[in-house]
Design an enzyme around this catalytic site. Structure first.
Site, PDB file in Angstrom:
ATOM      1  N   ASP A  91       0.827  -1.213   0.000  1.00  0.00           N
ATOM      2  CA  ASP A  91       0.000   0.000   0.000  1.00  0.00           C
ATOM      3  C   ASP A  91       0.860   1.262   0.000  1.00  0.00           C
ATOM      4  O   ASP A  91       2.026   1.245   0.393  1.00  0.00           O
ATOM      5  CB  ASP A  91      -0.954   0.024   1.205  1.00  0.00           C
ATOM      6  CG  ASP A  91      -0.232   0.108   2.550  1.00  0.00           C
ATOM      7  OD1 ASP A  91       0.752  -0.638   2.749  1.00  0.00           O
ATOM      8  OD2 ASP A  91      -0.646   0.907   3.397  1.00  0.00           O
ATOM      9  N   GLU A 186       0.042  -1.134   5.630  1.00  0.00           N
ATOM     10  CA  GLU A 186       1.098  -0.745   6.561  1.00  0.00           C
ATOM     11  C   GLU A 186       0.986   0.732   6.911  1.00  0.00           C
ATOM     12  O   GLU A 186       1.205   1.127   8.049  1.00  0.00           O
ATOM     13  CB  GLU A 186       2.474  -1.027   5.936  1.00  0.00           C
ATOM     14  CG  GLU A 186       3.642  -0.853   6.894  1.00  0.00           C
ATOM     15  CD  GLU A 186       4.264   0.536   6.888  1.00  0.00           C
ATOM     16  OE1 GLU A 186       5.164   0.780   7.701  1.00  0.00           O
ATOM     17  OE2 GLU A 186       3.852   1.402   6.095  1.00  0.00           O
TER      18      GLU A 186
HETATM   19 ZN   LIG Z   1       6.885   1.876   4.092  1.00  0.00          ZN
END
Ligand SMILES: [Zn+2]
Length: 421
Positions: A91, A186
């Protein structure tokens, strides 16, 4: 999906992959309750599964929550080589657009500022990056100026993929079992929420999500979130005399008394911690101040929390009728506390970086990584450089040569574990 071509050099492999991956919009969304937070991340995750299979990784699979696991089988005769893992996140940050990324390769960089074509204000300044000057002659990749690039962390994804392809194509390189993981979300702090450490089955892992060439991160902040809530008393303002206690004013008083020249993100550096008010939810009746608490020593968090409690009680005492309550939530802990119990995890990484002829830089990062949480979930996980700079912004850049070096470190690290077993 474009079928990846067979690659003959690490650099062409990692660059070709990177340029493809950044064109897939994988922005995560912290307001979404689903896992993964956005379905678009699954597009790249599924593409990675297909590519892993095409280079011979038979067990590549994606879980329903968007975690990809895969195995490079061991090819060593030694029975006792530990299983190690490599992890990167697909992401990109919600802080800048990741839609329709148009990567530009500035081949044979001659030095100087880099102006990006889609926005006259988007200029990557040499003066703002000590690392840029050292890139003369390299191939620098940027966005076109309207979006982020996504080197955080598609550089890491491309590097792990290129290293995997290399290991599969070079059976003469001895290594133990190498596990691969690609994760979503994340950037919104949920990257390892659905990461099954037991199923991953590694002794340790390495996130490939760091910055400049040669840098490894073996230490992060320890972090708590604290909420200080002032309860006042609301009345109709026309009949408030002697009765109303406005909790907004009390919270304002508390915020004004927070230290400025110390213990603040704006006035601390290196190994100093801080307290940081970042959200206020206010009404006359009740006002909450949310604060980030950070320290490299976990015990130091408690000291800062006691300081805030005392300060808030002093403030409340100056406003008769006010009560104050506190809530503390653990966010993550300094991975060093875990890594110190497994010294070979970092030692082997240092050896791999040095054996690749790269100058080793080790720093304590003023933040957390997925590795901070993985380490405390039982999987010691330091962080390896991925080569990116200016994360989360339209001025993000990475060089093909630094990405190539990261691939070399991954391959070498698998060898080091085999050699030392
Ligand atoms: Zn990163």
């Amino acid at each position: 999906m474009t079928t990846p071509t067979k690659h003959t050099t690490l650099r062409t492999s990692v660059l070709e992959r990177f340029l493809r991956y950044v064109t897939v919009d994988t922005q995560s969304d912290e307001d979404s309750p689903s896992a993964p937070s956005t379905a678009r991340q699954l597009v790249l995750l599924d593409q990675l599964v297909a590519e892993l299979k095409s280079i011979g990784i038979r067990d590549a699979e994606r879980s329903e929550h968007g975690v990809v696991f895969a195995t490079v089988p061991a090819n060593t005769n030694k029975p006792n080589v530990p299983v190690i893992g490599f992890v990167a996140h697909v992401d990109t940050s919600p802080e800048a657009s990741g839609t329709n990324v148009k990567p530009i390769v500035h081949r044979d960089y001659r030095g100087g500022d880099i102006a990006l074509p889609d926005d006259p204000k988007a200029v990557i300044l040499v003066a703002e990056s000590s690392d840029q000057a050292g890139q003369v002659g390299n191939d620098i990749v940027t966005s076109s100026g309207g979006t982020l690039l996504g080197a955080d962390d598609k550089a890491g994804v491309a590097e792990i993929m290129a290293a995997t392809e290399w290991l599969m194509a070079h059976p003469e390189i001895p290594h133990g079992t190498v596990r691969i993981a690609f994760t979503p979300d994340e950037e919104i702090g949920r990257g390892v929420t659905h990461f099954d450490v037991e199923r991953f089955g590694a002794k340790c892992a390495y996130t490939v999500d760091g910055e400049a060439r040669g840098q490894i991160d073996t230490e992060t902040f320890s972090a708590d979130a604290m909420t200080v809530t002032f309860q006042g008393r609301n009345t109709h303002p026309g009949f408030a005399t002697g009765r109303m206690v406005n909790s907004i004013k009390v919270a304002g008083d508390f915020i004004a008394r927070l230290p400025r020249d110390r213990m603040s993100p704006e006035t601390t550096a290196a190994r100093e911690g801080f307290v940081h008010p970042y959200v206020v939810e206010a009404s006359v009746d009740r006002t909450s101040v949310k604060l980030l608490i950070r320290d490299f020593v976990t015990a130091g968090l408690a000291g800062k929390e006691r300081f805030l409690e005392q300060l808030a009680r002093e403030v409340a005492a100056d406003w008769p009728g006010v009560t104050v309550t506190f809530k503390i939530d653990e966010s993550y802990r300094n991975m060093k506390e875990v890594l110190d119990r497994h010294p070979d995890v970092v030692e082997n990484l240092r050896a791999a970086v040095r054996e690749c002829g790269i100058e080793l830089k080790e720093a304590a990062i003023r933040g957390g990584t997925d590795g901070s949480r993985l380490s405390f979930m039982g999987l010691p996980t330091p962080n390896i450089f991925a080569g990116g700079h200016n994360f989360h912004s339209r001025l993000e850049w990475v060089s093909a040569q630094d990405m190539e070096k990261a691939v070399e470190v991954i391959v070498r690290l698998a060898q080091v574990w085999e050699t030392r077993a």
